[in-house]
Design an enzyme around this catalytic site. Structure first.
Site, PDB file in Angstrom:
ATOM      1  CB  CYS A   1     -70.623  15.177 -18.973  1.00  0.00           C
ATOM      2  SG  CYS A   1     -70.381  16.637 -20.024  1.00  0.00           S
TER       3      CYS A   1
ATOM      4  CD  GLU B   1     -73.478  13.670 -21.926  1.00  0.00           C
ATOM      5  OE1 GLU B   1     -73.681  14.120 -23.070  1.00  0.00           O
ATOM      6  OE2 GLU B   1     -72.886  14.314 -21.048  1.00  0.00           O
TER       7      GLU B   1
END
Length: 221
Positions: free
Chosen positions: A134, A209
């Site tokens: 991230c 993600e």
């Protein structure tokens, strides 16, 4: 090993994460406003759990030096970033009560619980292997969008979002998180069972993600 080897271990997924259609549409300003609003709402809910994961990192630390490495991220998330993100949401017509009342999306639940689970079941290094995609990924997305022909910044309603992740403050924070992770894994052989477990965490978080971006495009909940 280092984070570059982990990226190489899931290069196809990493490239899709960094250059996902959601990201490309942000860059060329073609992303539908409801998709971005949905993403912002879910990202606010995600950040709450992301902060919890860094709190877990402090708990999992073996010494004060490791605690100090995670504390800036935890402090920034709790005292600044979550509030700033809420202000940004409000600028897009989203108020806190509505956001907190919104059910967490399936991708949001899967990703955030995976982060916590990686840390609870593993150690600090396992947790960071799941956290770094991230932090590092958004930094690379910001850099990629600022490259020639990858985005237009004039008359783009998402230019502030691009500038935030391409900006020095975020880049420095992401680099610090990644550098600490590289210290944790420096003596680990990527081909060892330990190295492959970390690769699995890193690859899984990268796939999460991708699912998070797709959730924004699909307006799924």
């Amino acid at each position: 090993m280092n984070h570059q080897q982990l990226i190489a271990g899931c290069q196809r997924e990493w490239d899709l994460y960094i250059k996902h259609p959601f990201v490309r549409q942000l860059g060329d300003a073609s992303l539908a406003k409801p998709c971005f609003q949905h993403y912002l709402q879910q990202d606010y809910l995600y950040l709450i759990h992301y902060a919890r994961a860094f709190a877990l990192a402090v708990f999992k630390s073996e010494n004060p030096a490791q605690m100090r490495a995670s504390l800036p991220s935890l402090s920034a998330l709790v005292t600044e970033e979550i509030t700033l993100h809420l202000d940004y949401c409000q600028a897009w017509g989203l108020d806190e009560a509505a956001i907190l009342a919104l059910p967490e999306g399936v991708a949001t639940i899967a990703y955030t619980r995976y982060l916590i689970d990686a840390g609870v079941q593993g150690d600090l290094t396992d947790l960071y292997a799941a956290l770094v995609p991230c932090a590092l990924g958004y930094a690379q997305i910001g850099e990629w969008l600022m490259q020639p022909n990858n985005a237009r910044l004039e008359d783009n309603p998402y230019s502030d979002w691009i500038a935030m992740y391409a900006g020095d403050e975020y880049q420095q924070s992401a680099n610090a998180t990644t550098a600490f992770f590289d210290e944790l894994i420096a003596d680990i052989d990527i081909n060892s069972p330990r190295g492959q477990r970390l690769q699995q965490h890193f690859s899984t978080a990268t796939r999460m993600e991708i699912a998070f971006w797709q959730q924004g495009l699909d307006l799924s909940a």
